[in-house]
Enzyme design. Structure first.
Site, PDB file in Angstrom:
ATOM      1  CB  VAL A 182      -0.865  -0.527   1.315  1.00 50.47           C
ATOM      2  CG1 VAL A 182      -1.861   1.031   1.346  1.00 50.47           C
ATOM      3  CG2 VAL A 182      -1.793  -1.364   1.207  1.00 50.47           C
ATOM      4  CB  VAL A 225     -13.277  -0.809   6.059  1.00 49.20           C
ATOM      5  CG1 VAL A 225     -14.776  -1.957   5.681  1.00 49.20           C
ATOM      6  CG2 VAL A 225     -13.733  -0.596   7.565  1.00 49.20           C
ATOM      7  N   GLY A 257      -0.434  -9.656  -3.300  1.00 52.72           N
ATOM      8  CA  GLY A 257      -0.771  -8.122  -2.542  1.00 52.72           C
ATOM      9  C   GLY A 257      -1.734  -8.249  -1.495  1.00 52.72           C
ATOM     10  CD  GLU A 307      -3.983  -8.200   6.766  1.00 50.26           C
ATOM     11  OE1 GLU A 307      -3.671  -7.417   7.288  1.00 50.26           O
ATOM     12  OE2 GLU A 307      -4.924  -7.511   5.463  1.00 50.26           O
ATOM     13  CE  LYS A 337     -10.429  -5.164   5.791  1.00 47.84           C
ATOM     14  NZ  LYS A 337     -10.164  -6.775   4.994  1.00 47.84           N
TER      15      LYS A 337
HETATM   16  P1  NAP Z   1       3.243  -4.971   3.475  1.00 51.30           P
HETATM   17  O1  NAP Z   1       3.529  -5.183   1.444  1.00 51.30           O
HETATM   18  O2  NAP Z   1       3.771  -5.947   4.210  1.00 51.30           O
HETATM   19  O3  NAP Z   1       4.353  -3.273   4.392  1.00 51.30           O
HETATM   20  C1  NAP Z   1       4.863  -3.695   5.148  1.00 51.30           C
HETATM   21  C2  NAP Z   1       5.444  -2.706   5.304  1.00 51.30           C
HETATM   22  O4  NAP Z   1       5.977  -1.808   6.279  1.00 51.30           O
HETATM   23  C3  NAP Z   1       6.866  -2.367   5.066  1.00 51.30           C
HETATM   24  O5  NAP Z   1       7.585  -1.256   4.106  1.00 51.30           O
HETATM   25  C4  NAP Z   1       7.569  -2.577   5.746  1.00 51.30           C
HETATM   26  O6  NAP Z   1       9.207  -2.607   5.568  1.00 51.30           O
HETATM   27  C5  NAP Z   1       7.182  -1.973   6.821  1.00 51.30           C
HETATM   28  N1  NAP Z   1       7.396  -2.376   8.576  1.00 51.30           N
HETATM   29  C6  NAP Z   1       6.472  -2.884   9.146  1.00 51.30           C
HETATM   30  N2  NAP Z   1       7.117  -3.556   9.931  1.00 51.30           N
HETATM   31  C7  NAP Z   1       7.852  -2.168  10.280  1.00 51.30           C
HETATM   32  C8  NAP Z   1       8.001  -1.834  11.878  1.00 51.30           C
HETATM   33  N3  NAP Z   1       7.696  -2.286  12.747  1.00 51.30           N
HETATM   34  N4  NAP Z   1       9.157  -0.440  11.448  1.00 51.30           N
HETATM   35  C9  NAP Z   1       9.005  -0.276  10.561  1.00 51.30           C
HETATM   36  N5  NAP Z   1       8.895  -0.589   9.523  1.00 51.30           N
HETATM   37  C10 NAP Z   1       7.558  -1.418   9.072  1.00 51.30           C
HETATM   38  O7  NAP Z   1       1.995  -4.205   3.873  1.00 51.30           O
HETATM   39  P2  NAP Z   1       0.835  -3.901   3.157  1.00 51.30           P
HETATM   40  O8  NAP Z   1      -0.489  -4.698   2.904  1.00 51.30           O
HETATM   41  O9  NAP Z   1       1.593  -3.294   1.709  1.00 51.30           O
HETATM   42  O10 NAP Z   1      -0.435  -3.473   4.230  1.00 51.30           O
HETATM   43  C11 NAP Z   1      -0.417  -2.051   5.536  1.00 51.30           C
HETATM   44  C12 NAP Z   1      -1.083  -1.711   5.706  1.00 51.30           C
HETATM   45  O11 NAP Z   1      -2.171  -1.688   5.306  1.00 51.30           O
HETATM   46  C13 NAP Z   1      -1.635  -3.202   6.600  1.00 51.30           C
HETATM   47  O12 NAP Z   1      -2.235  -2.196   7.974  1.00 51.30           O
HETATM   48  C14 NAP Z   1      -2.853  -3.759   6.221  1.00 51.30           C
HETATM   49  O13 NAP Z   1      -3.800  -4.463   6.752  1.00 51.30           O
HETATM   50  C15 NAP Z   1      -3.462  -2.613   6.028  1.00 51.30           C
HETATM   51  N6  NAP Z   1      -4.559  -2.781   4.261  1.00 51.30           N
HETATM   52  C16 NAP Z   1      -3.898  -3.460   3.274  1.00 51.30           C
HETATM   53  C17 NAP Z   1      -4.429  -4.118   2.211  1.00 51.30           C
HETATM   54  C18 NAP Z   1      -3.373  -4.414   0.695  1.00 51.30           C
HETATM   55  O14 NAP Z   1      -4.778  -4.844   0.572  1.00 51.30           O
HETATM   56  N7  NAP Z   1      -2.195  -5.496   0.884  1.00 51.30           N
HETATM   57  C19 NAP Z   1      -5.444  -3.467   2.016  1.00 51.30           C
HETATM   58  C20 NAP Z   1      -6.137  -2.490   2.780  1.00 51.30           C
HETATM   59  C21 NAP Z   1      -5.492  -2.219   3.871  1.00 51.30           C
HETATM   60  P3  NAP Z   1      10.334  -3.041   4.876  1.00 51.30           P
HETATM   61  O15 NAP Z   1       9.782  -3.282   3.431  1.00 51.30           O
HETATM   62  O16 NAP Z   1      11.575  -3.140   5.011  1.00 51.30           O
HETATM   63  O17 NAP Z   1      10.031  -4.438   5.540  1.00 51.30           O
HETATM   64  N1  HSE Z   2      -6.214  -8.790   3.710  1.00 41.57           N
HETATM   65  C1  HSE Z   2      -6.601  -7.745   3.313  1.00 41.57           C
HETATM   66  C2  HSE Z   2      -8.199  -8.612   2.754  1.00 41.57           C
HETATM   67  C3  HSE Z   2      -6.402  -6.907   2.284  1.00 41.57           C
HETATM   68  O1  HSE Z   2      -8.047  -9.514   1.499  1.00 41.57           O
HETATM   69  O2  HSE Z   2      -8.458  -7.769   2.372  1.00 41.57           O
HETATM   70  C4  HSE Z   2      -7.617  -5.279   2.742  1.00 41.57           C
HETATM   71  O3  HSE Z   2      -8.003  -5.419   3.818  1.00 41.57           O
END
Ligand code: NAP
Ligand code: HSE
Length: 443
Positions: A20, A139, A194, A197, A212
């Protein structure tokens, strides 16, 4: 109002440069003109918090931004206006957001786990500090349901809300149902895209959808529904044969998050009867003619029933880099416009605790599959266990012996969760079941 030429760019401290966070960096560049036209300001990322400075990145570092592993470099930088929290998880994210608010920053987050489990203190702190704490992306990804409930439907009383709130689970169920993929293969694909979680058990065990739902209940009803009290069942172990049997009855199996008002009988002290909430996350059979049954792949949907508007249906991509980043960017644009904080949608800092309908009282029809011996009288005995709890069978399918017994699959008329569980315990105690029974609610 000041003109564009006079207004300082909104300076962002971005925590997280993964799916994200990377999507947001890309979208800020792609949509820079639009942002300027809609808010009268530019936006720039000053610093990006990551865990590993050496990690190869898919997205180039935005011009003028630097990577850091120090959260304080975001929260305590006086030039940063807003901290965008996209690291996920609970502990580090809570400390980061708390400190950012303490330092007078606005906050945008996609972290439903944190806001559902421990968000109250953060909302209260934001209110005390007069800071904006926005969370549209937390959400249903791109689906704008948070603002819809908070603003557009604020004049409505919501009577029920039901939806598909987890893209990963919906992707898995769709791939198993339509393309015959194994559960594990479909999960791996969702991770590669991607959607999942960092800990995918949150997706497949229903906890992400539960997070959510807690946020939606808060927005729709202005109450705190304690996360620990929410009944949650995910799709782990869901068998391909049940997807197939459900289809034979004309249904699809979906992971559903649902809340509805249940009005108890009137009492002397409350002439209309008190309102309690029936809320939970569970796999359910949805008739193929319903819109929810047609929501496939990573798509999410939320159906809201409200007293003035009637029924509304929100549908869109529930996960993924750009769909989610678009929701984060909209929140940033609200911050750039310096809108008044309206974080929970209610003026009280302390929202009341929800009155809850215990799950054993929930009423619905059920899909049941039991593996039984292919012998005379077994069908009668199973029906007897149902009848003893007042459950009436509506439809039935019986298949040939598969070695482990005969799958006996039936749909019931409406009953309570307690009656269904008691009936199946009777069947178990009578030695009728060769395997634990499988049963799902029918919407
Ligand atoms: P992700 O791809 O795993 O990316 C997480 C990022 O945060 C990485 O850059 C990681 O660093 C950094 N990070 C994690 N823990 C850290 C810490 N303790 N200190 C410093 N940096 C840290 O996660 P994501 O999928 O983007 O999701 C991020 C958030 O958005 C989550 O809360 C998730 O539930 C929410 N979300 C995700 C989606 C989706 O479709 N993926 C949709 C809606 C909401 P490194 O790169 O160095 O490892
Ligand atoms: N892991 C979550 C999903 C990301 O699959 O819906 C979006 O919140």
């Amino acid at each position: 109002m000041s003109t564009f030429a006079e207004r300082k760019p909104l300076t962002i401290g971005l925590a997280g440069f993964g799916t994200v966070g990377g999507g947001l960096a890309r979208l800020l560049e792609e949509n820079a003109d639009l942002v300027r036209r809609r808010t009268g300001r530019d936006m720039c990322i000053r610093r990006i918090l990551v865990r590993d400075l050496e990690k190869a990145r898919q997205i180039p570092l935005p011009a003028g931004a630097e990577l850091t592993t120090d959260p304080v470099a975001l929260t305590d930088d006086p030039d940063i206006d807003v901290v965008v929290e996209l690291i996920g998880g609970i502990d580090h994210a809570r400390v980061l957001i708390d400190r950012a608010l303490e330092q007078g920053k606005h906050v945008v987050t996609a972290n439903k786990a944190l806001l559902a489990e421990e968000g109250l203190a953060l909302f209260q702190k934001a209110a005390r500090k007069g800071r904006i704490l926005r969370y549209e992306a937390s959400v249903a990804g791109a689906v704008p349901v948070v603002e819809a409930l908070k603003e557009s439907l604020a004049g409505n009383r919501v009577t029920s809300l039901m939806g598909i709130l987890n893209g990963t689970s919906n992707y898995i169920l769709s791939e198993m149902g339509s393309n015959g993929l194994d559960f594990d293969v479909a999960l791996k694909q969702a991770q590669e895209k991607g959607y999942a979680e960092a800990d995918p058990t949150l997706d497949i065990d229903g906890f992400d959808a539960a997070h959510k739902l807690i946020l939606l209940v808060r927005l729709a009803y202005g109450v705190n529904y304690p996360y620990a009290a929410l009944p949650v069942r995910g799709i782990r172990g869901l068998a391909a044969q049940d997807i197939g049997f459900a289809r034979e009855f004309g249904y699809r199996i979906k992971l559903i998050g649902q809340v509805r008002e249940v009005r108890s009988p009137a009492g002397e002290d409350c002439p209309e009867g008190p309102v309690r909430l029936e809320a939970g996350v569970f796999p359910a059979l949805v008739h193929h003619t319903y819109l929810l049954a047609r929501v496939g792949g990573v798509y999410n949907a939320v159906r809201v029933e409200a007293n003035a508007a009637g029924a509304l249906f929100f549908h869109g991509r529930g996960a993924g880099d750009l769909p989610t980043a678009g929701a984060v960017l909209a929140d940033l644009m609200a911050v750039a416009r310096e809108e008044m904080p309206n974080n929970t949608g209610y003026v009280e800092e302390d929202l009341p605790t929800a009155a809850i309908v215990p799950p054993e009282e929930w009423r619905s029809c059920y899909y049941v599959r039991v593996m039984v011996e292919d012998a005379p009288g077994v069908l009668r005995d199973i029906s007897g266990c149902m009848a003893a709890e007042g459950i009436s069978v509506a439809q039935m399918i019986q298949k040939a012996d598969e070695g482990a017994g005969v799958p006996l699959v039936f749909m019931t008329h409406e009953t309570t969760a307690k009656a269904m569980s008691d009936a199946l315990q009777r069947a178990e105690a009578a030695g009728l079941l060769r395997e634990p029974a499988v049963y799902y609610r029918v919407l």
